[in-house]
Write a protein that holds these residues in place. Sequence first.
Motif, short mmCIF file in Angstrom:
data_model
loop_
_atom_site.label_atom_id
_atom_site.label_comp_id
_atom_site.label_asym_id
_atom_site.label_seq_id
_atom_site.Cartn_x
_atom_site.Cartn_y
_atom_site.Cartn_z
N ILE A 257 0.97 -1.13 0.10
CA ILE A 257 0.02 0.03 0.16
C ILE A 257 0.74 1.16 0.00
O ILE A 257 0.73 1.99 -0.73
N MET A 258 2.08 1.36 0.91
CA MET A 258 2.84 2.45 0.79
C MET A 258 3.64 2.60 -0.44
O MET A 258 3.78 3.69 -0.78
N LEU A 259 3.96 1.50 -1.13
CA LEU A 259 4.70 1.80 -2.20
C LEU A 259 3.79 2.24 -3.42
O LEU A 259 4.20 3.18 -4.16
N ARG A 260 2.54 1.86 -3.62
CA ARG A 260 1.68 2.37 -4.37
C ARG A 260 1.32 3.74 -4.25
O ARG A 260 0.83 4.65 -4.89
N CYS A 261 1.38 4.23 -2.88
CA CYS A 261 1.11 5.61 -2.61
C CYS A 261 2.22 6.52 -2.81
O CYS A 261 2.33 7.60 -2.47
N ASP A 262 3.28 5.98 -3.05
CA ASP A 262 4.67 6.27 -3.09
C ASP A 262 5.08 7.19 -1.70
O ASP A 262 5.58 8.57 -1.92
N LEU A 263 4.94 6.45 -0.69
CA LEU A 263 5.25 6.86 0.47
C LEU A 263 6.68 6.11 0.98
O LEU A 263 6.78 4.98 0.65
N PRO A 264 7.68 6.76 1.74
CA PRO A 264 8.86 6.29 2.13
C PRO A 264 8.56 5.28 3.09
O PRO A 264 8.10 5.49 4.28
N VAL A 265 8.85 3.91 2.74
CA VAL A 265 8.54 3.00 3.49
C VAL A 265 9.39 2.53 4.72
O VAL A 265 8.71 2.48 5.85
N LEU A 266 10.59 2.58 4.74
CA LEU A 266 11.42 2.32 5.82
C LEU A 266 11.00 1.28 6.62
O LEU A 266 10.80 0.14 5.95
N THR A 267 10.91 1.14 7.82
CA THR A 267 10.63 0.08 8.59
C THR A 267 9.15 -0.01 9.16
O THR A 267 8.64 -0.85 10.00
N PHE A 268 8.34 1.09 8.80
CA PHE A 268 6.99 1.16 9.23
C PHE A 268 6.18 -0.20 8.93
O PHE A 268 5.33 -0.67 9.62
#
Length: 295
Positions: A257-268
């Motif tokens: 979901i984070m990748l598709r929203c272009d969010l910095p993933v990190l360890t979240f």
Amino acid sequence: MKTDKVYFWDPYLKGVGQIMLQSNVLTGLLFLIGILINSPVMALAALVAVTVGTLTAKLLKFDEENINSGLYGFNATLVGVALIVFFEATLLIWIAIVVLSAVSALIMNFFIQKKIPVFTFPFIILTWIALFIFHSVTPVPDAPADYLTEIVEYTPFSLMNYGLGFGEVIFQGSLLSGVIFFIAVYVSSPTAALYGLFGALFGVLVAILLKDRIEDVKMGMFSFNAVLCSIVFSGPKKINGLYVVIAVILSGITEEIMLRCDLPVLTFPFVFGTWLTLIIRDVLVKKLIPSSTTE
């Protein structure tokens, strides 16, 4: 009661080791060696950050046992390495490493007092803030490309993915660093290390089922959060395997979901997936399967 002697380097090296939940001096030392082999600048940032985070806790007289266990060093270490990964190592970035490492200790202490299993959440929040500030408010040049993982030709199930699964936990896109990190965890807890290997493989399977971009899978992007999830729930009981599977699946879905929203993933994804799994474990599983606490 006799207590083990604490050497002056223990809180700092254990602080590095706690990145993968290992309060072990040798683990922390091997992590630093693994970073140093890949990037001396990142290793220096890690040393500066863990020192500042730990000294902040000492100066503010936080719980000594927590300090000696390294609980105030691992988020700081990750912040230090992350800023070198994302930005050119300017004076401003080094100042930010010092300031944010100190702040990470304050945040960590707050959650410890509230008895909330925070894991790497302070690192995530502080790095997100730094990314916003140094990209949008006070722009700093990005790090040179050679700090970043390069996509190479191998299959998602090759040995490289296991190495990257451990290596990318501390932003190291190097097979050698990843192998050293695996050994570092193994010397502290063989069970945790082997569960981490399983997590690296299972994370890839989850990513493929989610039809994610194969480049992300090859770079270990769907392995390192899975490695952390697996280490958290590793243990000798049969039910531990179930918790690992649940956490890795939830982590993979969160990351997708984070990748598709272009969010910095990190360890979240690791933190969020682990939080949800802890809720499932404590609220659902233990009520529906009481025997799971003893199996």
